[in-house]
Design an enzyme around this catalytic site. Structure first.
Site, PDB file in Angstrom:
ATOM      1  N   LYS A   1       1.719   4.206  -5.417  1.00 11.40           N
ATOM      2  CA  LYS A   1       1.427   4.069  -4.075  1.00 11.40           C
ATOM      3  C   LYS A   1       0.852   2.545  -4.006  1.00 11.40           C
ATOM      4  O   LYS A   1       0.007   2.179  -3.185  1.00 11.40           O
ATOM      5  CB  LYS A   1       0.491   4.976  -3.406  1.00 11.40           C
ATOM      6  CG  LYS A   1       1.088   6.425  -3.447  1.00 11.40           C
ATOM      7  CD  LYS A   1      -0.148   7.275  -2.921  1.00 11.40           C
ATOM      8  CE  LYS A   1       0.524   8.876  -2.765  1.00 11.40           C
ATOM      9  NZ  LYS A   1       0.469   9.458  -4.244  1.00 11.40           N
ATOM     10  N   ARG A   2       1.394   1.481  -4.427  1.00 12.85           N
ATOM     11  CA  ARG A   2       1.099   0.275  -4.223  1.00 12.85           C
ATOM     12  C   ARG A   2       1.544  -0.266  -3.117  1.00 12.85           C
ATOM     13  O   ARG A   2       2.657  -0.146  -2.450  1.00 12.85           O
ATOM     14  CB  ARG A   2       1.705  -0.549  -5.480  1.00 12.85           C
ATOM     15  CG  ARG A   2       1.480  -0.010  -6.913  1.00 12.85           C
ATOM     16  CD  ARG A   2      -0.215  -0.150  -7.037  1.00 12.85           C
ATOM     17  NE  ARG A   2      -0.411   0.229  -8.579  1.00 12.85           N
ATOM     18  CZ  ARG A   2      -1.240   0.762  -9.199  1.00 12.85           C
ATOM     19  NH1 ARG A   2      -2.103   1.446  -8.067  1.00 12.85           N
ATOM     20  NH2 ARG A   2      -1.441   0.760 -10.306  1.00 12.85           N
TER      21      ARG A   2
END
Length: 279
Positions: free
Chosen positions: A98-99
Site C-alpha cells: 500500500k505504498r
C-alpha cells in the site's frame, strides 16, 4: 523480449489454479495460535509453511509487508525468500505494501517491488492513489516495463475510508469513481485483462460504483471479515468474472498443518467457482 503482461498471467492462473488469493499475514496472535513464538524464528517457520503448502496450487499469494517489516532487516530477509520461493513454485506474488508518495520517492518504491533486479520484485504491488492518481505514474510505468501489475486502492472496507473515497469531486463523481475511471483508461484495449487492478472490499455490499475497469478487482474480506464467495456477484455485478477474492485468516487459522491449509484454500476456491459464472 517483451514480458507477458501481468493481467494475462493472472487470468491464466485463475483459470487453471482457481480464482483465489491467499494472504500471508504473520501477525502475533496468529503465530501464537500456531504454537510459535512472536520472533524471527516463528516468522520464518510460519512463512515457510504457508509457501510450501500453497505456492504450487493457489493463483496468488499476498504477503502483508508490514508483518515482516516489524522484525527489521531479518524480517525483510524472510520476505525476500518467501517471494522468491513462491514465484518459483508458480504462484503469482502480490506484495501488499500500500505504498503511496510522489516523484522520486514513488520511483524508489516502484524500483523496490517492480524492478526485476530487486530482491523484493513481485508480480504486483498494492498502492494508494490518494495523493492523486498521477502520483502513481512511476509505479505504473515500471510495472509496464517488467510485466508486473499494480492494484490501486479504490473502495476499502474500513469505515474511515469513506470520508475520502466517497467524497464528491467537482464533476459529481466520487473520488473512488475518479480513481476507477483512471484505471479503466490505463487498461483500455488490454486483453484478456488489464494489469492495473482495483482494491474493492468484498464486505461493502452495493458499491454504487462502475467497476468495469477491464482489470482485476482484488476483493479482501472473504472469510474472517464476514464476506463469503456467495456475496461476490451482488457486490461486483457484471465485473464479477474479474474478481480476485482474497482470504487470509480463513485459511491461515487451519495451520500449522499443511494439509489443513491446502484443504481450506481448496474449499474457498471451490466456493468461488460455484458462485462466479465462468463467462
Amino acid at each position: 523480449m517483451t514480458p507477458e503482461p501481468f493481467g494475462a498471467r493472472l487470468r491464466h492462473a485463475m483459470d487453471t489454479r482457481g480464482p483465489l488469493c491467499v494472504g500471508i499475514d504473520p501477525h502475533a496472535s496468529l503465530l501464537t495460535s500456531w504454537g510459535l513464538n512472536d520472533d524471527i524464528a516463528g516468522l520464518e517457520r510460519f512463512t515457510r509453511t504457508v509457501v510450501e503448502a500453497l505456492a504450487d496450487r493457489v493463483a496468488v499469494l499476498k504477503p502483508q509487508s508490514a508483518f515482516f517489516e516489524r522484525f527489521g532487516s531479518r524480517g525483510i530477509a524472510v520476505l525476500e525468500k518467501a517471494v522468491e520461493e513462491a514465484r518459483a513454485a508458480g504462484a503469482l506474488v502480490l506484495m501488499d505494501a500500500k505504498r503511496g508518495d510522489i516523484g522520486s520517492t514513488m520511483g524508489a518504491y516502484a524500483a523496490t517491488y517492480l524492478d526485476k533486479d530487486s530482491p523484493l520484485f513481485s508480480d504486483a504491488v498494492t498502492v494508494s492513489p490518494y495523493l492523486g492518481f498521477g502520483s502513481l505514474r512511476p509505479a505504473l510505468d515500471a510495472a509496464a516495463v517488467s510485466g508486473a501489475g499494480v492494484f490501486v486502492l479504490a473502495l476499502t472496507s474500513n469505515p474511515e475510508g469513506a470520508e475520502v473515497q466517497r467524497a464528491t469531486a467537482a464533476d459529481g463523481r466520487t473520488l473512488a469513481q475518479v480513481m476507477l475511471d483512471h484505471m479503466a483508461a490505463e487498461n483500455e484495449g488490454a486483453t484478456p485483462l488489464g494489469s492495473v487492478g482495483a482494491v474493492v472490499g468484498a464486505t461493502l455490499g452495493d458499491t454504487g460504483a462502475d467497476l468495469s475497469i477491464n482489470g482485476p478487482l482484488l476483493a479482501p474480506g472473504i472469510g474472517a471479515q464476514g464476506a463469503t464467495p456467495a456475496d461476490l456477484p451482488r457486490v461486483f455485478g457484471a465485473a464479477v468474472r474479474n474478481v480476485v477474492p482474497s482470504v487470509s485468516r480463513g485459511v491461515l487459522r487451519h495451520g500449522p498443518d499443511a494439509s489443513g491449509l491446502r484443504e481450506a484454500a481448496g474449499r474457498f476456491a471451490d466456493e468461488v467457482r460455484s458462485a462466479v459464472p465462468e463467462s
